[in-house]
Enzyme design. Sequence first.
Site, PDB file in Angstrom:
ATOM      1  N   GLU A 207       0.883  -1.177   0.000  1.00 13.60           N
ATOM      2  CA  GLU A 207       0.000   0.000   0.000  1.00 13.60           C
ATOM      3  C   GLU A 207       0.912   1.217   0.000  1.00 13.60           C
ATOM      4  O   GLU A 207       1.444   1.614   1.035  1.00 13.60           O
ATOM      5  CB  GLU A 207      -0.884  -0.020   1.256  1.00 13.60           C
ATOM      6  CG  GLU A 207      -1.881  -1.169   1.292  1.00 13.60           C
ATOM      7  CD  GLU A 207      -3.073  -0.962   0.357  1.00 13.60           C
ATOM      8  OE1 GLU A 207      -3.328   0.190  -0.047  1.00 13.60           O
ATOM      9  OE2 GLU A 207      -3.730  -1.952   0.021  1.00 13.60           O
ATOM     10  N   CYS A 241      -2.183   9.486   2.597  1.00 17.07           N
ATOM     11  CA  CYS A 241      -1.715   8.887   1.339  1.00 17.07           C
ATOM     12  C   CYS A 241      -2.642   9.211   0.175  1.00 17.07           C
ATOM     13  O   CYS A 241      -2.204   9.353  -0.948  1.00 17.07           O
ATOM     14  CB  CYS A 241      -1.568   7.383   1.495  1.00 17.07           C
ATOM     15  SG  CYS A 241      -3.068   6.602   2.077  1.00 17.07           S
TER      16      CYS A 241
HETATM   17  P1  NAD Z   1       8.111   4.734   4.970  1.00 15.02           P
HETATM   18  O1  NAD Z   1       8.171   3.933   3.735  1.00 15.02           O
HETATM   19  O2  NAD Z   1       9.232   5.644   5.282  1.00 15.02           O
HETATM   20  O3  NAD Z   1       7.940   3.787   6.271  1.00 15.02           O
HETATM   21  C1  NAD Z   1       6.974   2.775   6.352  1.00 15.02           C
HETATM   22  C2  NAD Z   1       7.479   1.656   7.236  1.00 15.02           C
HETATM   23  O4  NAD Z   1       8.675   1.113   6.682  1.00 15.02           O
HETATM   24  C3  NAD Z   1       7.814   2.064   8.663  1.00 15.02           C
HETATM   25  O5  NAD Z   1       7.306   1.099   9.553  1.00 15.02           O
HETATM   26  C4  NAD Z   1       9.325   2.109   8.688  1.00 15.02           C
HETATM   27  O6  NAD Z   1       9.870   1.750   9.930  1.00 15.02           O
HETATM   28  C5  NAD Z   1       9.705   1.070   7.655  1.00 15.02           C
HETATM   29  N1  NAD Z   1      10.955   1.401   6.958  1.00 15.02           N
HETATM   30  C6  NAD Z   1      11.411   2.638   6.639  1.00 15.02           C
HETATM   31  N2  NAD Z   1      12.582   2.553   5.962  1.00 15.02           N
HETATM   32  C7  NAD Z   1      12.861   1.236   5.868  1.00 15.02           C
HETATM   33  C8  NAD Z   1      13.941   0.488   5.276  1.00 15.02           C
HETATM   34  N3  NAD Z   1      14.946   1.096   4.672  1.00 15.02           N
HETATM   35  N4  NAD Z   1      13.884  -0.853   5.362  1.00 15.02           N
HETATM   36  C9  NAD Z   1      12.874  -1.485   5.963  1.00 15.02           C
HETATM   37  N5  NAD Z   1      11.823  -0.829   6.548  1.00 15.02           N
HETATM   38  C10 NAD Z   1      11.828   0.504   6.499  1.00 15.02           C
HETATM   39  O7  NAD Z   1       6.713   5.512   4.860  1.00 15.02           O
HETATM   40  P2  NAD Z   1       6.118   6.564   5.868  1.00 15.02           P
HETATM   41  O8  NAD Z   1       6.986   7.781   5.831  1.00 15.02           O
HETATM   42  O9  NAD Z   1       5.810   5.932   7.168  1.00 15.02           O
HETATM   43  O10 NAD Z   1       4.709   6.894   5.161  1.00 15.02           O
HETATM   44  C11 NAD Z   1       4.587   7.800   4.130  1.00 15.02           C
HETATM   45  C12 NAD Z   1       4.388   7.108   2.802  1.00 15.02           C
HETATM   46  O11 NAD Z   1       3.457   6.065   2.929  1.00 15.02           O
HETATM   47  C13 NAD Z   1       3.800   8.026   1.741  1.00 15.02           C
HETATM   48  O12 NAD Z   1       4.367   7.731   0.496  1.00 15.02           O
HETATM   49  C14 NAD Z   1       2.326   7.661   1.741  1.00 15.02           C
HETATM   50  O13 NAD Z   1       1.646   7.973   0.558  1.00 15.02           O
HETATM   51  C15 NAD Z   1       2.402   6.205   1.989  1.00 15.02           C
HETATM   52  N6  NAD Z   1       1.174   5.728   2.594  1.00 15.02           N
HETATM   53  C16 NAD Z   1       0.384   4.878   1.894  1.00 15.02           C
HETATM   54  C17 NAD Z   1      -0.816   4.445   2.438  1.00 15.02           C
HETATM   55  C18 NAD Z   1      -1.725   3.511   1.702  1.00 15.02           C
HETATM   56  O14 NAD Z   1      -2.666   3.019   2.304  1.00 15.02           O
HETATM   57  N7  NAD Z   1      -1.508   3.253   0.425  1.00 15.02           N
HETATM   58  C19 NAD Z   1      -1.183   4.876   3.703  1.00 15.02           C
HETATM   59  C20 NAD Z   1      -0.342   5.740   4.375  1.00 15.02           C
HETATM   60  C21 NAD Z   1       0.829   6.141   3.830  1.00 15.02           C
END
Ligand code: NAD
Length: 454
Positions: A207, A241
């Site tokens: 997602e 998002c």
């Molecule tokens: P992110 O990708 O930075 O982090 C998401 C998760 O991944 C966190 O739990 C984090 O600890 C983990 N993570 C981060 N870097 C990592 C790595 N290098 N290796 C492994 N795990 C890692 O995203 P965010 O900043 O938490 O959220 C924002 C993004 O998420 C935006 O792009 C937004 O559009 C998207 N989003 C999508 C939805 C959806 O339902 N489609 C919902 C909310 C947010």
Amino acid sequence: MKEILEKQRAFFNSNQTKDLNFRIEQLQRLKTLLLSNQNRLNEAIYADFGKSPFETFTNEFGLVYLDIDEACSKLKKWAKWKRVRTNWVNFPAKSYIIPEPLGVSLVIGAWNYPYQLALAPVVAAIAAGNTVILKPSELPSNTSKTMAELINNFFDSAFFHVVEGGIDDTTALLEERFDKIFFTGSPNVGRIVYQAAAKHLTPVTLELGGKSPAIFTEGANLKMGIKRLIWAKFLNSGQTCIAPDYVLLPKSLKAEFLRLAKEEIDAASYSPENGNYIRIINDRNVQRLARLLDQNKVYSGGKIDEENRIIEPTLIQDVTFDDAIMQEEIFGPLLPVLTYDSIDEAIREIKKREKPLSCYLFTNDSVLKNKLLNELSFGGGAVNESLMHISNSRLPFGGVGNSGMGSYHGEAGFRAFSHYKSILEKSTWFETKLKYSPYSEGKLKWIKRLMGMK
Ligand code: NAD
């Protein structure tokens, strides 16, 4: 971690999660746990971004409770073995599909709706009969800690366990073998998760995000459209998002749009004190948003309070697709307004970019509506509305291409955590000789005829 994983695998193999009553009971226990700790959960999210109890209910727990209630009432229907017609080649037999849980699942949450984005996939995982390891985002540290404490004290870790941690911990977790990974977050981290899953051929739901356009056409109900758009954009301070990322409208509507949009923002009185405006998650994101904002193009708003991490709801005019703000998902309270000369030009520009998670059409023209719905590819969206499609659990929620793969909510969530096992059950009272050797022209003719070929 390895120990918990082993315990979960053993628990899954004990078949206890196959029992539908067990799943319903666990979902109800989860709801009771959340309801009886509502104040504590509210305080934690308030400490993280100043989110009010009203928004914590409407945008976070309300949706999780609806998911739980729906899963409890429809689970028996979703989990039913489904009979399908048997083809002539296999006569006499019956054919059916058995939904079965995938096994030990990993749910990785994003920070922007820290409860909902962590718990809604968990509800789907439990409903489908999986065990769950939940890794919430580490950025809202109070919500992550509170979920871990409550859940880990209440649930047997062999069934449902929360692991807290950042990149290193998630990387280590992803080394392990899961039967399903459900990830919510950015497309960049989505790629990392997908690669890690490939090592074990683990199925994933991703997602992700992207730049979701809001397109107005001539003759749209501008006032109503703007009301709904402004609410959706500035909810959670734009950190959603599926928030409308930018607006595309005909040049003729620009002045009226900006005037009405500013009026709507003023009328909403956005402020943390009014409980309808939250802080930006951290300093890094405040600075990122400040860099994206060209102060020379600000129509209204534009003030940045770095100390309190508050950015005013901001309308930006005269934006082009080449501006910095159009190069990445904004994820903050900045709304660029772009104009188009023809709808085909708008479609071309959107199609040059990654497929968005959502798209919102504001129009009263059914020909244009059908054209846009037919020609643009995006995860999901709404006509004359924004954001609210997420609240109808009968609409599978998810992205396409760079904005994600797979979907959830309602039955789609159950499907995301299930395997559909296809069974052909043959009767033993009759058998043809057709498929067995010795082969002959006559047999081949019959086989072709049974297959519907001349
Ligand atoms: P992110 O990708 O930075 O982090 C998401 C998760 O991944 C966190 O739990 C984090 O600890 C983990 N993570 C981060 N870097 C990592 C790595 N290098 N290796 C492994 N795990 C890692 O995203 P965010 O900043 O938490 O959220 C924002 C993004 O998420 C935006 O792009 C937004 O559009 C998207 N989003 C999508 C939805 C959806 O339902 N489609 C919902 C909310 C947010």
